[in-house]
Design a protein around this motif. Structure first.
Motif, PDB file in Angstrom:
ATOM      1  N   LYS A   1      77.220  45.469  70.492  1.00 26.50           N
ATOM      2  CA  LYS A   1      77.880  46.755  70.546  1.00 26.50           C
ATOM      3  C   LYS A   1      79.325  46.550  70.006  1.00 26.50           C
ATOM      4  CE  LYS A   1      75.524  48.744  74.603  1.00 26.50           C
ATOM      5  NZ  LYS A   1      75.726  48.882  76.057  1.00 26.50           N
ATOM      6  N   VAL A   2      79.924  45.405  70.149  1.00 23.58           N
ATOM      7  CA  VAL A   2      81.281  45.226  69.708  1.00 23.58           C
ATOM      8  C   VAL A   2      81.395  45.428  68.167  1.00 23.58           C
ATOM      9  CG1 VAL A   2      83.192  43.418  69.712  1.00 23.58           C
ATOM     10  CG2 VAL A   2      81.983  43.860  71.766  1.00 23.58           C
ATOM     11  N   LEU A   3      80.217  44.698  67.454  1.00 20.50           N
ATOM     12  CA  LEU A   3      80.077  44.724  66.035  1.00 20.50           C
ATOM     13  C   LEU A   3      79.732  46.095  65.559  1.00 20.50           C
ATOM     14  CD1 LEU A   3      79.142  41.083  65.568  1.00 20.50           C
ATOM     15  CD2 LEU A   3      81.480  42.070  65.177  1.00 20.50           C
ATOM     16  N   LYS A   4      79.098  47.022  66.245  1.00 17.76           N
ATOM     17  CA  LYS A   4      78.722  48.326  66.046  1.00 17.76           C
ATOM     18  C   LYS A   4      77.401  48.147  65.093  1.00 17.76           C
ATOM     19  CE  LYS A   4      82.918  50.861  66.299  1.00 17.76           C
ATOM     20  NZ  LYS A   4      83.459  50.525  67.645  1.00 17.76           N
ATOM     21  N   LEU A   5      76.578  47.264  65.526  1.00 19.85           N
ATOM     22  CA  LEU A   5      75.346  46.991  65.065  1.00 19.85           C
ATOM     23  C   LEU A   5      74.263  47.897  65.450  1.00 19.85           C
ATOM     24  CD1 LEU A   5      75.016  43.054  64.680  1.00 19.85           C
ATOM     25  CD2 LEU A   5      75.992  44.535  62.897  1.00 19.85           C
ATOM     26  N   SER A   6      73.351  48.471  64.488  1.00 27.39           N
ATOM     27  CA  SER A   6      72.231  49.254  65.251  1.00 27.39           C
ATOM     28  C   SER A   6      70.611  48.410  64.836  1.00 27.39           C
ATOM     29  CB  SER A   6      72.276  50.545  64.373  1.00 27.39           C
ATOM     30  OG  SER A   6      71.665  50.303  62.973  1.00 27.39           O
ATOM     31  N   ASN A   7      69.825  48.779  65.337  1.00 26.44           N
ATOM     32  CA  ASN A   7      68.309  48.204  65.346  1.00 26.44           C
ATOM     33  C   ASN A   7      68.794  46.833  65.949  1.00 26.44           C
ATOM     34  OD1 ASN A   7      67.327  50.656  64.240  1.00 26.44           O
ATOM     35  ND2 ASN A   7      68.086  49.865  62.268  1.00 26.44           N
ATOM     36  N   ILE A   8      69.400  46.381  67.009  1.00 31.30           N
ATOM     37  CA  ILE A   8      69.407  44.946  67.362  1.00 31.30           C
ATOM     38  C   ILE A   8      68.045  44.717  68.233  1.00 31.30           C
ATOM     39  CG2 ILE A   8      70.660  43.797  69.134  1.00 31.30           C
ATOM     40  CD1 ILE A   8      73.064  45.632  68.653  1.00 31.30           C
ATOM     41  N   GLN A   9      67.819  43.527  67.524  1.00 34.37           N
ATOM     42  CA  GLN A   9      66.242  42.849  68.201  1.00 34.37           C
ATOM     43  C   GLN A   9      66.595  41.375  68.297  1.00 34.37           C
ATOM     44  OE1 GLN A   9      63.125  43.090  65.214  1.00 34.37           O
ATOM     45  NE2 GLN A   9      64.561  44.220  64.009  1.00 34.37           N
ATOM     46  N   LYS A  10      65.890  40.901  69.167  1.00 33.52           N
ATOM     47  CA  LYS A  10      65.918  39.478  69.209  1.00 33.52           C
ATOM     48  C   LYS A  10      64.639  38.828  68.355  1.00 33.52           C
ATOM     49  CE  LYS A  10      68.463  39.065  72.915  1.00 33.52           C
ATOM     50  NZ  LYS A  10      69.536  38.766  72.877  1.00 33.52           N
ATOM     51  N   VAL A  11      64.992  37.723  67.531  1.00 32.67           N
ATOM     52  CA  VAL A  11      64.104  37.198  66.755  1.00 32.67           C
ATOM     53  C   VAL A  11      64.137  35.665  66.962  1.00 32.67           C
ATOM     54  CG1 VAL A  11      64.229  38.784  64.878  1.00 32.67           C
ATOM     55  CG2 VAL A  11      65.830  36.898  64.929  1.00 32.67           C
ATOM     56  N   ALA A  12      63.153  35.172  66.935  1.00 35.92           N
ATOM     57  CA  ALA A  12      62.966  33.609  67.377  1.00 35.92           C
ATOM     58  C   ALA A  12      63.123  32.836  65.991  1.00 35.92           C
ATOM     59  CB  ALA A  12      61.275  33.372  67.736  1.00 35.92           C
ATOM     60  N   ALA A  13      63.894  31.843  66.325  1.00 33.41           N
ATOM     61  CA  ALA A  13      64.503  30.803  65.210  1.00 33.41           C
ATOM     62  C   ALA A  13      63.053  29.744  65.223  1.00 33.41           C
ATOM     63  CB  ALA A  13      65.780  30.076  65.467  1.00 33.41           C
ATOM     64  N   SER A  14      63.251  28.821  64.141  1.00 32.38           N
ATOM     65  CA  SER A  14      62.288  27.833  63.970  1.00 32.38           C
ATOM     66  C   SER A  14      62.303  26.873  65.505  1.00 32.38           C
ATOM     67  CB  SER A  14      62.689  27.168  63.023  1.00 32.38           C
ATOM     68  OG  SER A  14      62.470  27.718  61.760  1.00 32.38           O
ATOM     69  N   ASP A  15      63.271  26.738  65.953  1.00 29.25           N
ATOM     70  CA  ASP A  15      63.550  26.065  67.251  1.00 29.25           C
ATOM     71  C   ASP A  15      63.045  26.621  68.705  1.00 29.25           C
ATOM     72  OD1 ASP A  15      65.737  27.273  67.759  1.00 29.25           O
ATOM     73  OD2 ASP A  15      67.095  25.713  67.584  1.00 29.25           O
ATOM     74  N   GLY A  16      62.822  27.973  68.364  1.00 29.73           N
ATOM     75  CA  GLY A  16      62.464  28.774  69.556  1.00 29.73           C
ATOM     76  C   GLY A  16      63.475  29.297  70.097  1.00 29.73           C
ATOM     77  N   PHE A  17      64.740  29.210  69.574  1.00 32.24           N
ATOM     78  CA  PHE A  17      66.011  30.018  70.165  1.00 32.24           C
ATOM     79  C   PHE A  17      65.901  31.365  69.871  1.00 32.24           C
ATOM     80  CE2 PHE A  17      70.452  31.035  70.481  1.00 32.24           C
ATOM     81  CZ  PHE A  17      70.887  30.409  71.788  1.00 32.24           C
ATOM     82  N   MET A  18      66.275  32.347  70.635  1.00 35.02           N
ATOM     83  CA  MET A  18      66.372  33.567  70.286  1.00 35.02           C
ATOM     84  C   MET A  18      67.773  33.869  69.874  1.00 35.02           C
ATOM     85  SD  MET A  18      63.218  34.555  70.976  1.00 35.02           S
ATOM     86  CE  MET A  18      62.986  36.220  70.727  1.00 35.02           C
ATOM     87  N   ILE A  19      67.644  34.724  68.449  1.00 31.93           N
ATOM     88  CA  ILE A  19      68.913  35.374  68.104  1.00 31.93           C
ATOM     89  C   ILE A  19      68.946  36.613  67.928  1.00 31.93           C
ATOM     90  CG2 ILE A  19      70.574  34.691  65.923  1.00 31.93           C
ATOM     91  CD1 ILE A  19      68.636  32.324  65.224  1.00 31.93           C
TER      92      ILE A  19
END
Length: 181
Positions: A1-19
Motif C-alpha cells: 500500500k505504501v508504494l501504491k502498487l495494484s494487482n498485488i499477489q504472492k509469487v513463489a521464488a525458486s527457493d519456495g519463499f513467497m515474494i
C-alpha cells in the motif's frame, strides 16, 4: 500500500519463499520510482539503470537481493528490496533488471503498524470469547488458556524476518510442521 502498487499477489521464488508482485498505475522511469520510494519509505534508495521504464515490480522487505534472478521469471521490470550487494547490482545490470535497495529497516518498518493492528484485533477477539489476554507493549500478545500455568499453556511465537528453509536434509524435523517433543 505504501508504494501504491495494484494487482498485488504472492509469487513463489525458486527457493519456495513467497515474494510480492505488484503493478504501478503507469510505467515510469527508475529515477522517478526511486524518488517515490524515497518519499514513501523516508529513505535514500540506491538503484541502477535510472532511465529504464518500470511498470511491474517484485517487492521483498529486508534482505532480498538474491531475488534479482526471479524478476524476469515473474515478468517484472524491477526488484525493490534491501541489503543488495555490489555483485547483485552487477548481475542486475547484465540481466537488464532495475534493482532498488531501499534499506533493511525502511522496507520492514512499514509493516509494524498493520501487524500491531492485527495483534490488537486478535487479542480483542480472544477477550470477546472469554479468554484472559495480555499485551506486552505490542511486541507479544498472550491469550491465557486453562489455568495459565506452564503445564497447560500454549505458546505461539512469530518473527517478521522469515528466511527460506534451505536444504531440507539438514533439518531434524520438517521446518513447516509443528512437532511436539
Amino acid at each position: 500500500k505504501v508504494l501504491k502498487l495494484s494487482n498485488i499477489q504472492k509469487v513463489a521464488a525458486s527457493d519456495g519463499f513467497m515474494i510480492n508482485k505488484g503493478t504501478l498505475s503507469t510505467g515510469t522511469t527508475a529515477d522517478r520510482l526511486a524518488e517515490h520510494i524515497n518519499s514513501a519509505l523516508n529513505t535514500r534508495v540506491k538503484y541502477n539503470l535510472p532511465d529504464r521504464t518500470v511498470k511491474n515490480v517484485l517487492v521483498c522487505s529486508g534482505s532480498g537481493g538474491n531475488y534479482v534472478y526471479e524478476v524476469k521469471k515473474h515478468k517484472c521490470d524491477a526488484l525493490i528490496t534491501a541489503d543488495v550487494k555490489h555483485n547483485i547490482f552487477i548481475d542486475a545490470q547484465w540481466l537488464g533488471v532495475t534493482v532498488f535497495d531501499a534499506g533493511h529497516f525502511e522496507t520492514e518498518n512499514v509493516i509494524i503498524g498493520p501487524l500491531k493492528n492485527m495483534l490488537e484485533k486478535a487479542l480483542f477477539d480472544a477477550q470477546s470469547l472469554g479468554f484472559e489476554v495480555k499485551n506486552y507493549d505490542n511486541y507479544i500478545g498472550e491469550v491465557i488458556y486453562g489455568s495459565g500455568s506452564d503445564e497447560d499453556g500454549v505458546a505461539v511465537l512469530c518473527h517478521l524476518d522469515v528466511v527460506p528453509a534451505g536444504d531440507l536434509s539438514k533439518w531434524n524435523t520438517p521446518p513447516f510442521e509443528c512437532v511436539e517433543k
